[in-house]
Every structure is written in C-alpha cells, then in structure tokens.
Design a protein around this motif. Structure first.
Motif, PDB file in Angstrom:
ATOM      1  N   VAL A  81      39.633  52.735  31.017  1.00 35.81           N
ATOM      2  CA  VAL A  81      41.015  52.252  30.981  1.00 35.81           C
ATOM      3  C   VAL A  81      41.410  51.786  32.383  1.00 35.81           C
ATOM      4  O   VAL A  81      41.226  52.516  33.354  1.00 35.81           O
ATOM      5  CB  VAL A  81      41.959  53.372  30.509  1.00 35.81           C
ATOM      6  N   PRO A  82      41.955  50.583  32.517  1.00 27.91           N
ATOM      7  CA  PRO A  82      42.350  50.073  33.843  1.00 27.91           C
ATOM      8  C   PRO A  82      43.667  50.694  34.307  1.00 27.91           C
ATOM      9  O   PRO A  82      44.705  50.037  34.356  1.00 27.91           O
ATOM     10  CB  PRO A  82      42.468  48.565  33.616  1.00 27.91           C
ATOM     11  N   TRP A  83      43.635  51.962  34.683  1.00 31.90           N
ATOM     12  CA  TRP A  83      44.853  52.679  35.018  1.00 31.90           C
ATOM     13  C   TRP A  83      45.621  52.027  36.166  1.00 31.90           C
ATOM     14  O   TRP A  83      46.851  51.951  36.133  1.00 31.90           O
ATOM     15  CB  TRP A  83      44.534  54.122  35.384  1.00 31.90           C
ATOM     16  N   LEU A  84      44.908  51.583  37.176  1.00 29.81           N
ATOM     17  CA  LEU A  84      45.560  51.049  38.375  1.00 29.81           C
ATOM     18  C   LEU A  84      45.330  49.556  38.573  1.00 29.81           C
ATOM     19  O   LEU A  84      45.879  48.978  39.518  1.00 29.81           O
ATOM     20  CB  LEU A  84      45.056  51.803  39.619  1.00 29.81           C
ATOM     21  N   SER A  85      44.537  48.937  37.730  1.00 27.52           N
ATOM     22  CA  SER A  85      44.210  47.510  37.905  1.00 27.52           C
ATOM     23  C   SER A  85      44.841  46.611  36.862  1.00 27.52           C
ATOM     24  O   SER A  85      44.650  45.401  36.900  1.00 27.52           O
ATOM     25  CB  SER A  85      42.682  47.320  37.880  1.00 27.52           C
ATOM     26  N   SER A  86      45.578  47.179  35.917  1.00 25.07           N
ATOM     27  CA  SER A  86      46.251  46.382  34.894  1.00 25.07           C
ATOM     28  C   SER A  86      47.751  46.377  35.159  1.00 25.07           C
ATOM     29  O   SER A  86      48.361  47.440  35.314  1.00 25.07           O
ATOM     30  CB  SER A  86      45.970  46.957  33.503  1.00 25.07           C
ATOM     31  N   PRO A  87      48.396  45.202  35.202  1.00 22.63           N
ATOM     32  CA  PRO A  87      49.845  45.164  35.456  1.00 22.63           C
ATOM     33  C   PRO A  87      50.663  45.904  34.411  1.00 22.63           C
ATOM     34  O   PRO A  87      51.763  46.375  34.710  1.00 22.63           O
ATOM     35  CB  PRO A  87      50.154  43.658  35.435  1.00 22.63           C
ATOM     36  N   SER A  88      50.155  46.034  33.202  1.00 18.89           N
ATOM     37  CA  SER A  88      50.909  46.694  32.143  1.00 18.89           C
ATOM     38  C   SER A  88      50.743  48.208  32.148  1.00 18.89           C
ATOM     39  O   SER A  88      51.492  48.910  31.462  1.00 18.89           O
ATOM     40  CB  SER A  88      50.486  46.141  30.778  1.00 18.89           C
TER      41      SER A  88
END
Length: 321
Positions: free
Chosen positions: A174-181
């Motif tokens: 899961v892109p916890w810190l790399s996804s704007p959402s």
C-alpha cells in the motif's frame, strides 16, 4: 422572712469598631510591591512573545527578503503579501489539509485516549506497568517518531506492508506515503498514535477526581454502565475535556516537524499544512513577508480557540458566564 434576689440585667454587647480606610501610603506601597513581583513575568512575555508577534505582523506588510534584511530597508507593500498568499492555491489547499489533519487527529486522539482512561480507571494486575508502556509514544521526540513511522510505512520495505502481505489482504504494498489520496490519512494516523498518551493521562487524572458517591448513587437508581457514563462521567469530566481538546488543537494546528520528517509536504503537496507552507515560503522561497502572513493566520486561528478555551474554562469552573 426571705427576700428574692433579682439578677441584674446583662450589659448590651459593645460593637467592634469598624476598621478605617487603609493609609494612602500603605496602599501605594502594596500596589508597587505587586507590580514588582509581576514585572519579571511581564518583561519575559514582552521580550519573547510580544516583540516577535509585533515584528511578525509588521513583516507581513513588507517585502522582506535576504537582501532587504541585510540592508535594513524592507519596503512597505501594504496588503500585497496578504493578497498574494490568500489567492495562492498552495495556501488554500494547505488550509483544507490543516483542517482535515487537525479534526482527524483530535477525534482519534480523544476517542482512544478516553477509552483507555476509562479502561485503566479500573484496577487490575500490571495496570500501572501497561499504562507506563503506553506513555512511550509521548516521550519519543516528534522527529524520531516520524522517522520510525516512515520506515514502517515504506511501500516496498515497510513492516506494515510486509505484515499485510503475509496475512494476505493485499497483493502489493500500500502506498502509505507516496499516494496523494493516502498520505494525509497516514499522517493523521501517526499523529493519533503520538497524541493518545497525552489525552489518556489528562483524562485519567480527571476520572480520578470524580467522587465515588456519584457512581454509587447512580447504581442505586438502577443506571447501567452507558447511562452512568453519559449522565455522570461525561458531565463531571467536561472541564478536563475542554482543556484536552483546546490544548490538542493549538498544538496540532501548527504542527511542522512531523509532516517534514514524514512526507516533506508531499506527494504533490498532498500533506502541505499551514505550518509547512510557512516554512516553505520563508526558508525555501526566501520570501519572509509572505511566510509571515501564513504565520499570522496561524496565530489568529490559535488566538480564537484560546479565547474560546478561556470562556469555557471560566464557565465550567463557576467563575462566571
């Protein structure tokens, strides 16, 4: 032949003399002593709080850059800095992010902190030890906690994604810190983890001050746990709740170090808050005037809630309405 002795009438009580007005010289001396005792605190407040506030307010109306700082001639620009900042999309987005971050953090910290405080208000074995362990997030410096959570939430090598892949809920990380959402939600969750101990400790102390007789009376009236909590615990805990929420708001709305260490305001400015925008405008763009504008907005927001806190605190403790 005997004669009856009649007692003599009792003497009327002599009223005590009323104290006269204090001497004029003594009153002035007392007032002077009071001001002398208060003077060190007033000097400290003026030097370390009053002067920076006034200087920051004046700076927001000047074109303050490194060049004008060293020359000592920062031209007056009127409302140009305010107009530029308030119409900047970065500022409007940061204002919304700050509102979401603050509301989410306060809701999570208070709810979980109150639940833990109620849980620990009942004695059980090792309760003191477990309560001390739960204080550790509060004792860890903010930057250290953010760096640790940045490693935990790493998409490729993070512990959390590794655990999720082991349990099978997700195929990829899961892109916890790399996804704007998702990044702003991740920052809120980390701040909740940091702030739970503060809420728990303060609310736990408030619970200990509630008289046991009230709970005994509620039990005799046949009140269940939820009704007792609603009608006894919450009303008696209201002053403490006010303190926790207002202090939590004032410390969360201006947060900077956590966001910088966790996401640096990214990705795509998705975690920019008023604190990070102030830092960016002042120390990255080197436009101290516009940075002062955002700082003044933060001061105004904090001042409004400080006034609300003082009014609520005065009402709760019965000093007036």
């Amino acid at each position: 032949m005997s004669t009856a002795l009649t007692p003599a009438p009792a003497a009327a009580p002599v009223p005590a003399p009323r104290p006269g007005p204090p001497a004029r010289g003594g009153g002035r001396r007392t007032a002077l002593l009071r001001w002398l005792f208060v003077a060190p605190a007033l000097v400290y407040m003026a030097a370390f709080f009053g002067y920076p506030l006034v200087r920051n307010a004046l700076m927001s109306f000047q074109r303050y850059t490194p060049t004008t700082y060293f020359t000592g001639e920062a031209p007056f620009t009127g409302l140009d800095n305010w107009r530029a900042v308030l119409t900047d999309p970065l500022f409007t987005d940061a204002l919304w992010h700050t509102a979401v971050f603050t509301a989410g953090s306060l809701l999570g910290q208070f709810t979980l902190g109150l639940a833990l405080a109620v849980f620990f208000s009942r004695r059980f074995r090792l309760s003191g030890f477990v309560r001390a362990v739960l204080l550790l997030p509060w004792l860890v410096p903010m930057v250290v906690a953010a760096v640790v959570w940045r490693r935990i939430l790493d998409q490729e090598h993070g512990v959390l994604n590794g655990l999720l892949q082991t349990l099978g809920p997700t195929d990829g990380g899961v892109p916890w810190l790399s996804s704007p959402s998702v990044a702003l939600l991740s920052a809120v969750l980390v701040n909740i983890w940091i702030g739970i101990p503060f809420n728990m400790v303060i609310l736990y102390g408030g619970l200990q001050e509630i008289p046991r007789e009230l709970y005994e009376a509620a039990s005799l009236d046949g009140a269940g746990r939820w009704r007792t909590f609603r009608d006894v615990t919450l009303p008696m805990l209201r002053p403490v709740i006010t303190v926790v929420l207002v202090l939590g708001f004032m410390s969360t709305v201006k947060i900077l170090d956590l966001i910088l260490a966790l996401t640096s305001g990214g990705p795509a400015d998705a975690t920019q808050t008023l604190g990070t925008v102030t830092y960016q405008m002042s120390f990255l763009r080197l436009d101290f005037g516009q940075g002062a504008v955002v700082g003044n907005v933060l001061i105004l927001i904090s001042a409004v809630f400080a006034v609300l806190y003082l009014r609520a605190n005065r009402t709760d403790f019965g000093h007036g309405k």
